[in-house]
Design a protein around this motif. Structure first.
Motif, PDB file in Angstrom:
ATOM      1  N   LEU A 177       0.822  -1.203   0.000  1.00  0.00           N
ATOM      2  CA  LEU A 177       0.000   0.000   0.000  1.00  0.00           C
ATOM      3  C   LEU A 177       0.861   1.259   0.000  1.00  0.00           C
ATOM      4  CD1 LEU A 177      -2.790   1.311   0.171  1.00  0.00           C
ATOM      5  CD2 LEU A 177      -2.727   0.967   2.652  1.00  0.00           C
ATOM      6  N   ALA A 178       1.930   1.265   0.803  1.00  0.00           N
ATOM      7  CA  ALA A 178       2.823   2.426   0.837  1.00  0.00           C
ATOM      8  C   ALA A 178       3.520   2.621  -0.506  1.00  0.00           C
ATOM      9  CB  ALA A 178       3.858   2.257   1.955  1.00  0.00           C
ATOM     10  N   LEU A 179       3.846   1.529  -1.182  1.00  0.00           N
ATOM     11  CA  LEU A 179       4.444   1.643  -2.511  1.00  0.00           C
ATOM     12  C   LEU A 179       3.467   2.245  -3.520  1.00  0.00           C
ATOM     13  CD1 LEU A 179       6.281  -1.810  -2.775  1.00  0.00           C
ATOM     14  CD2 LEU A 179       7.370   0.430  -2.555  1.00  0.00           C
ATOM     15  N   CYS A 180       2.194   1.889  -3.394  1.00  0.00           N
ATOM     16  CA  CYS A 180       1.179   2.334  -4.351  1.00  0.00           C
ATOM     17  C   CYS A 180       0.582   3.698  -4.009  1.00  0.00           C
ATOM     18  CB  CYS A 180       0.047   1.314  -4.432  1.00  0.00           C
ATOM     19  SG  CYS A 180       0.523  -0.303  -5.073  1.00  0.00           S
ATOM     20  N   GLU A 181       0.803   4.171  -2.788  1.00  0.00           N
ATOM     21  CA  GLU A 181       0.112   5.383  -2.325  1.00  0.00           C
ATOM     22  C   GLU A 181       0.257   6.583  -3.254  1.00  0.00           C
ATOM     23  OE1 GLU A 181      -0.298   8.213   1.658  1.00  0.00           O
ATOM     24  OE2 GLU A 181       1.548   7.062   1.318  1.00  0.00           O
ATOM     25  N   PRO A 182       1.470   6.939  -3.723  1.00  0.00           N
ATOM     26  CA  PRO A 182       1.556   8.142  -4.574  1.00  0.00           C
ATOM     27  C   PRO A 182       0.668   8.060  -5.807  1.00  0.00           C
ATOM     28  CG  PRO A 182       3.730   7.493  -3.815  1.00  0.00           C
ATOM     29  CD  PRO A 182       2.811   6.389  -3.421  1.00  0.00           C
ATOM     30  N   ARG A 183       0.596   6.906  -6.456  1.00  0.00           N
ATOM     31  CA  ARG A 183      -0.212   6.792  -7.666  1.00  0.00           C
ATOM     32  C   ARG A 183      -1.699   6.644  -7.351  1.00  0.00           C
ATOM     33  NH1 ARG A 183       3.734   3.128 -11.605  1.00  0.00           N
ATOM     34  NH2 ARG A 183       5.454   4.632 -11.574  1.00  0.00           N
ATOM     35  N   LEU A 184      -2.027   6.149  -6.170  1.00  0.00           N
ATOM     36  CA  LEU A 184      -3.426   6.138  -5.765  1.00  0.00           C
ATOM     37  C   LEU A 184      -3.926   7.559  -5.542  1.00  0.00           C
ATOM     38  CD1 LEU A 184      -3.686   3.138  -3.273  1.00  0.00           C
ATOM     39  CD2 LEU A 184      -4.918   3.382  -5.428  1.00  0.00           C
ATOM     40  N   ARG A 185      -3.079   8.397  -4.983  1.00  0.00           N
ATOM     41  CA  ARG A 185      -3.474   9.782  -4.699  1.00  0.00           C
ATOM     42  C   ARG A 185      -3.366  10.668  -5.932  1.00  0.00           C
ATOM     43  NH1 ARG A 185      -4.336  10.428   0.655  1.00  0.00           N
ATOM     44  NH2 ARG A 185      -3.288   9.027   2.113  1.00  0.00           N
ATOM     45  N   SER A 186      -2.411  10.400  -6.789  1.00  0.00           N
ATOM     46  CA  SER A 186      -2.224  11.204  -8.000  1.00  0.00           C
ATOM     47  C   SER A 186      -1.754  10.284  -9.120  1.00  0.00           C
ATOM     48  CB  SER A 186      -1.194  12.310  -7.769  1.00  0.00           C
ATOM     49  OG  SER A 186      -0.939  13.017  -8.971  1.00  0.00           O
ATOM     50  N   PRO A 187      -2.647   9.946 -10.057  1.00  0.00           N
ATOM     51  CA  PRO A 187      -2.267   9.009 -11.123  1.00  0.00           C
ATOM     52  C   PRO A 187      -1.057   9.450 -11.926  1.00  0.00           C
ATOM     53  CG  PRO A 187      -4.644   9.349 -11.101  1.00  0.00           C
ATOM     54  CD  PRO A 187      -4.060  10.341 -10.136  1.00  0.00           C
ATOM     55  N   SER A 188      -0.753  10.754 -11.925  1.00  0.00           N
ATOM     56  CA  SER A 188       0.381  11.236 -12.718  1.00  0.00           C
ATOM     57  C   SER A 188       1.720  11.047 -12.001  1.00  0.00           C
ATOM     58  CB  SER A 188       0.198  12.722 -13.044  1.00  0.00           C
ATOM     59  OG  SER A 188       0.142  13.500 -11.860  1.00  0.00           O
ATOM     60  N   ALA A 189       1.688  10.597 -10.749  1.00  0.00           N
ATOM     61  CA  ALA A 189       2.935  10.393 -10.013  1.00  0.00           C
ATOM     62  C   ALA A 189       3.775   9.338 -10.718  1.00  0.00           C
ATOM     63  CB  ALA A 189       2.643   9.968  -8.573  1.00  0.00           C
ATOM     64  N   ALA A 190       5.032   9.641 -10.945  1.00  0.00           N
ATOM     65  CA  ALA A 190       5.893   8.745 -11.720  1.00  0.00           C
ATOM     66  C   ALA A 190       6.819   7.916 -10.839  1.00  0.00           C
ATOM     67  CB  ALA A 190       6.714   9.550 -12.717  1.00  0.00           C
ATOM     68  N   VAL A 191       7.221   8.453  -9.698  1.00  0.00           N
ATOM     69  CA  VAL A 191       8.238   7.801  -8.881  1.00  0.00           C
ATOM     70  C   VAL A 191       7.584   6.879  -7.860  1.00  0.00           C
ATOM     71  CG1 VAL A 191      10.158   8.165  -7.293  1.00  0.00           C
ATOM     72  CG2 VAL A 191       9.791   9.760  -9.190  1.00  0.00           C
ATOM     73  N   VAL A 192       8.055   5.636  -7.806  1.00  0.00           N
ATOM     74  CA  VAL A 192       7.612   4.685  -6.789  1.00  0.00           C
ATOM     75  C   VAL A 192       8.511   4.861  -5.567  1.00  0.00           C
ATOM     76  CG1 VAL A 192       7.405   2.231  -6.225  1.00  0.00           C
ATOM     77  CG2 VAL A 192       6.702   3.064  -8.472  1.00  0.00           C
ATOM     78  N   PRO A 193       7.940   4.903  -4.358  1.00  0.00           N
ATOM     79  CA  PRO A 193       8.764   5.109  -3.160  1.00  0.00           C
ATOM     80  C   PRO A 193       9.856   4.052  -3.022  1.00  0.00           C
ATOM     81  CG  PRO A 193       6.432   5.326  -2.643  1.00  0.00           C
ATOM     82  CD  PRO A 193       6.513   4.818  -4.046  1.00  0.00           C
ATOM     83  N   GLY A 194      10.985   4.487  -2.461  1.00  0.00           N
ATOM     84  CA  GLY A 194      12.061   3.563  -2.155  1.00  0.00           C
ATOM     85  C   GLY A 194      11.845   2.912  -0.805  1.00  0.00           C
ATOM     86  N   VAL A 195      12.736   2.011  -0.455  1.00  0.00           N
ATOM     87  CA  VAL A 195      12.607   1.289   0.820  1.00  0.00           C
ATOM     88  C   VAL A 195      12.652   2.261   1.989  1.00  0.00           C
ATOM     89  CG1 VAL A 195      13.727  -0.394   2.327  1.00  0.00           C
ATOM     90  CG2 VAL A 195      13.543  -0.843  -0.132  1.00  0.00           C
ATOM     91  N   THR A 196      13.547   3.249   1.946  1.00  0.00           N
ATOM     92  CA  THR A 196      13.628   4.235   3.030  1.00  0.00           C
ATOM     93  C   THR A 196      12.328   5.025   3.155  1.00  0.00           C
ATOM     94  OG1 THR A 196      16.015   4.451   2.694  1.00  0.00           O
ATOM     95  CG2 THR A 196      14.915   6.218   3.891  1.00  0.00           C
ATOM     96  N   ASP A 197      11.724   5.370   2.037  1.00  0.00           N
ATOM     97  CA  ASP A 197      10.454   6.104   2.056  1.00  0.00           C
ATOM     98  C   ASP A 197       9.346   5.255   2.670  1.00  0.00           C
ATOM     99  OD1 ASP A 197      11.615   8.296   0.655  1.00  0.00           O
ATOM    100  OD2 ASP A 197      11.374   7.188  -1.220  1.00  0.00           O
ATOM    101  N   VAL A 198       9.281   3.986   2.284  1.00  0.00           N
ATOM    102  CA  VAL A 198       8.267   3.080   2.838  1.00  0.00           C
ATOM    103  C   VAL A 198       8.450   2.952   4.343  1.00  0.00           C
ATOM    104  CG1 VAL A 198       7.447   0.696   2.866  1.00  0.00           C
ATOM    105  CG2 VAL A 198       7.958   1.815   0.689  1.00  0.00           C
ATOM    106  N   LEU A 199       9.688   2.802   4.769  1.00  0.00           N
ATOM    107  CA  LEU A 199       9.982   2.671   6.199  1.00  0.00           C
ATOM    108  C   LEU A 199       9.522   3.912   6.960  1.00  0.00           C
ATOM    109  CD1 LEU A 199      11.363   0.665   8.119  1.00  0.00           C
ATOM    110  CD2 LEU A 199      13.494   1.915   7.750  1.00  0.00           C
ATOM    111  N   ALA A 200       9.839   5.088   6.454  1.00  0.00           N
ATOM    112  CA  ALA A 200       9.434   6.322   7.116  1.00  0.00           C
ATOM    113  C   ALA A 200       7.918   6.480   7.137  1.00  0.00           C
ATOM    114  CB  ALA A 200      10.082   7.514   6.424  1.00  0.00           C
ATOM    115  N   ARG A 201       7.240   6.015   6.084  1.00  0.00           N
ATOM    116  CA  ARG A 201       5.780   6.164   5.994  1.00  0.00           C
ATOM    117  C   ARG A 201       5.061   5.256   6.984  1.00  0.00           C
ATOM    118  NH1 ARG A 201       1.692   8.177   6.184  1.00  0.00           N
ATOM    119  NH2 ARG A 201       0.060   8.433   4.597  1.00  0.00           N
ATOM    120  N   LEU A 202       5.617   4.066   7.247  1.00  0.00           N
ATOM    121  CA  LEU A 202       4.903   3.081   8.058  1.00  0.00           C
ATOM    122  C   LEU A 202       5.277   3.105   9.536  1.00  0.00           C
ATOM    123  CD1 LEU A 202       4.955  -0.039   5.685  1.00  0.00           C
ATOM    124  CD2 LEU A 202       3.129   1.628   6.016  1.00  0.00           C
ATOM    125  N   ARG A 203       6.407   3.686   9.880  1.00  0.00           N
ATOM    126  CA  ARG A 203       6.869   3.590  11.263  1.00  0.00           C
ATOM    127  C   ARG A 203       5.960   4.311  12.252  1.00  0.00           C
ATOM    128  NH1 ARG A 203      13.432   3.836  11.521  1.00  0.00           N
ATOM    129  NH2 ARG A 203      13.772   1.574  11.546  1.00  0.00           N
TER     130      ARG A 203
END
Length: 275
Positions: A177-203
């Motif tokens: 879900l954290a990986l998909c979040e940017p494109r769920l919120r904005s279909p034009s989002a191009a970058v998929v979150p990295g592992v560090t981003d996922v970690l920061a989002r879920l902690r």
């Protein structure tokens, strides 16, 4: 039978010579670019089989869906209401039109120049035409689609096994879900979150306080190999490694294509920080 409803675009005011352009999003009618109170949008209702043309129209001969931009053809196309969907015809010889699904994560249909009667399966759609300024837009709402109630019964044979059995309460689902979040919120989002981003989002979630980078990578590998069973040839695997994050890209593409994660799942994530 319900009708197909077209929300007509608001007319764009003509600027006076030498006047400053109004701020983006401002409505005409008030000095200083202040927004006037929004009125009710104009609606056009079409029954099954009825047709409405869109475009700039000709002097003294306006079209049912007027699009006042010099970059739009006088007769740009037409929509035809069917039963619980509608069709779009593109009269242009050089311009592709796009129909976006307002309920989807980037789902859209492209209607090529000269294409007639392209079926549009979305209930809530936004039609975009290239123009001299911002794209010209109008919305189309189809009748509510009918769905099968209950489960079909089978007389005999082996039960059907779900190809994607995901548990929304699991940590691997939160990672997906954290990986998909940017494109769920904005279909034009191009970058998929990295592992560090996922970690920061879920902690921020109590269940993820002890999450580590290696754990996130484990969940990604588990999704790829076991839950979603992504397969790649040796050449594709090398290409994915060279791209960096190829597995994450493939996971997001598959999950959004088959609605394995949807907008309602975003409530499982912690609130985003403002600013």
């Amino acid at each position: 039978m319900d009708t197909v409803i077209v929300q007509l675009p608001e007319p764009r005011p003509r600027a006076r010579p030498g006047a400053r352009p109004a701020p983006i999003g401002a409505r005409p009618g008030l000095p200083g670019g202040r927004a006037a109170p929004p009125g009710r949008p104009s609606l056009l209702r079409l029954g099954p089989g009825e047709v409405a043309e869109f475009g700039r129209g000709e002097p003294g001969r306006p079209l049912a869906i007027p699009l006042a931009d010099q970059g739009v053809s006088r007769r740009a196309g037409e929509i035809t209401a069917a039963e619980d969907y509608w069709r779009l015809s593109n009269f242009s010889t050089s311009t592709t039109y796009v129909v976006e699904n307002l309920e989807g994560a980037g789902e859209h249909v492209k209607v090529a120049p000269g294409r007639l009667g392209a079926p549009v399966p979305f209930e809530f759609s936004r039609v975009l035409l290239p123009a001299l300024g911002e794209p010209v837009v109008f919305k189309v709402f189809a009748p509510q689609h009918a769905y099968l109630e209950g489960e079909p019964t089978a007389d005999a044979g082996e039960p059907t096994v779900s190809p994607f059995a995901l548990d929304p309460t699991s940590k691997y689902f939160l990672v997906l879900l954290a990986l998909c979040e940017p494109r769920l919120r904005s279909p034009s989002a191009a970058v998929v979150p990295g592992v560090t981003d996922v970690l920061a989002r879920l902690r921020a979630l109590p269940s993820c306080w002890g999450l580590t980078r290696s754990a996130v990578n484990y969940h990604i590998d588990y999704l790829v190999a076991t839950k979603l069973r992504l397969r790649a040839t040796p050449d594709e695997a090398v290409d994915a490694a060279a791209r960096g994050g190829g597995k994450r890209e493939d996971l997001v593409a598959l999950a959004l294509r088959f609605d394995l994660v949807r907008e309602e799942h975003l409530a499982l994530l912690p609130p985003r920080r403002s600013g």
